[in-house]
Enzyme design. Structure first.
Site, PDB file in Angstrom:
ATOM      1  N   CYS A  42       2.347  15.806 -10.485  1.00 41.98           N
ATOM      2  CA  CYS A  42       2.707  16.836  -9.509  1.00 41.98           C
ATOM      3  C   CYS A  42       1.465  17.592  -9.063  1.00 41.98           C
ATOM      4  CB  CYS A  42       3.716  17.806 -10.122  1.00 41.98           C
ATOM      5  SG  CYS A  42       4.126  19.196  -9.046  1.00 41.98           S
ATOM      6  N   HIS A  60      13.512  12.061 -15.942  1.00 40.57           N
ATOM      7  CA  HIS A  60      12.242  11.825 -15.250  1.00 40.57           C
ATOM      8  C   HIS A  60      11.125  12.311 -16.163  1.00 40.57           C
ATOM      9  CE1 HIS A  60       9.525  11.484 -11.761  1.00 40.57           C
ATOM     10  NE2 HIS A  60       8.912  12.526 -12.315  1.00 40.57           N
TER      11      HIS A  60
END
Length: 303
Positions: A234, A201
């Site tokens: 994030c 990822h």
């Protein structure tokens, strides 16, 4: 080795957007991606909607999809209770995520990394009882916004911990997009996968998203994550930017289902999503496909 792309637009891609996408639009986008041939999707998160508002309604997305569609879909979880709720809604596959870094795990999930590792066996049992699949996902596998560089031995220790051994897959995440290809390849080559599928990822903060993804494949990764137009990031990781663009990864890896028409359809879907969200594209492939180099098969017809 044939590499698979997992599109994470509907989870990581939406996390930092200023606007929430309604459930039906998310369902429609999931079906567009699946119809294009994308083999796996991440479709939502059990994160608290007061902390990550774009993830509100994730279980409604799960409920709207068919069992066959859900077999190809993953939902982000961080606790056994999350697993229970996701499975009750119909989810088949969960990505159990925590951080290699204690500081980031505390900011992101509210507990030390050891507590997350200790709870994973219960999460594995719940998924097994439901006949689903579970991934071990280690965020900040390379760098942390609070602690800096992560010792690879710490990541390898988590991957090799007996309490995480029941996972079907291992996801190593370059959460901040600060890794470089040699480091990525080295960690994947040395991770004690134990016959589990390895997933990378990556984020494209420093422009290394595609290069790092290909390095991960060289190191043994079978799946690489991307998001349409490079959306994502994030909310608990200062300095993080978008995921590696799905369009760029597909253009680089050329899976059998990718044709100029399929790529054009995905670029168009990404552009429609960006227009809805008021976001800008970070995909170089989408930019190239809109160029005037008409003799190149992958350039889209002028609008």
């Amino acid at each position: 080795m044939t590499v698979r792309l997992r599109d994470v637009t509907l989870r990581d891609g939406l996390q930092l957007t200023g606007k929430t996408l309604d459930v039906q639009m998310r369902v429609d986008l999931a079906r567009t991606l699946l119809a294009a041939g994308v083999p796996e999707l991440e479709i939502g998160s059990m994160a608290r909607p007061d902390l990550v508002p774009p993830m509100a309604g994730s279980l409604d997305v799960v409920a709207a999809l068919t069992p066959e569609e859900l077999d190809q879909c993953w939902i982000w979880v961080a606790t056994p209770r999350h697993v229970e709720k996701a499975i009750a809604a119909g989810a088949r596959n969960v990505q159990y995520c925590f951080s290699a870094s204690d500081a980031h795990n505390q900011a992101n999930i509210g507990r030390p990394t050891e507590d997350s590792v200790a709870a994973m066996p219960r999460a594995i049992d719940l998924v097994r009882e439901a006949g689903g699949r579970i991934q071990l996902c280690i965020a900040t596998s390379f760098t942390c916004p609070f602690d800096g560089q992560i010792d690879p031995d710490r990541v390898r220790g988590i991957v090799g911990d007996p309490r995480t051994a029941g996972a079907d897959d291992v996801v190593l995440a370059d959460t901040l997009g600060q890794a470089h290809p040699a480091a990525v390849r080295g960690l994947f080559e040395s991770a004690p996968a134990r016959d589990r599928r390895l997933v990378f990822h990556g984020h494209d903060t420093w422009g290394m998203g595609v290069a790092n993804s290909l390095a991960a494949v060289e190191g043994g990764a079978e799946v690489i994550d991307g998001a349409l137009a490079g959306l994502g990031g994030c909310p608990f990781a200062p300095g993080a930017s978008g995921n590696t663009a799905t369009e760029d990864l597909l253009f680089a890896t050329r899976p059998d289902y990718l044709t100029p028409r399929v790529l054009a359809d995905l670029i168009t879907a990404g552009e429609s999503l960006l227009a809805e969200l008021g976001e800008s594209s970070r995909s170089k492939t989408a930019q190239g496909a809109r160029s005037k180099a008409a003799a190149f098969d992958w350039v889209m017809p002028s609008r």
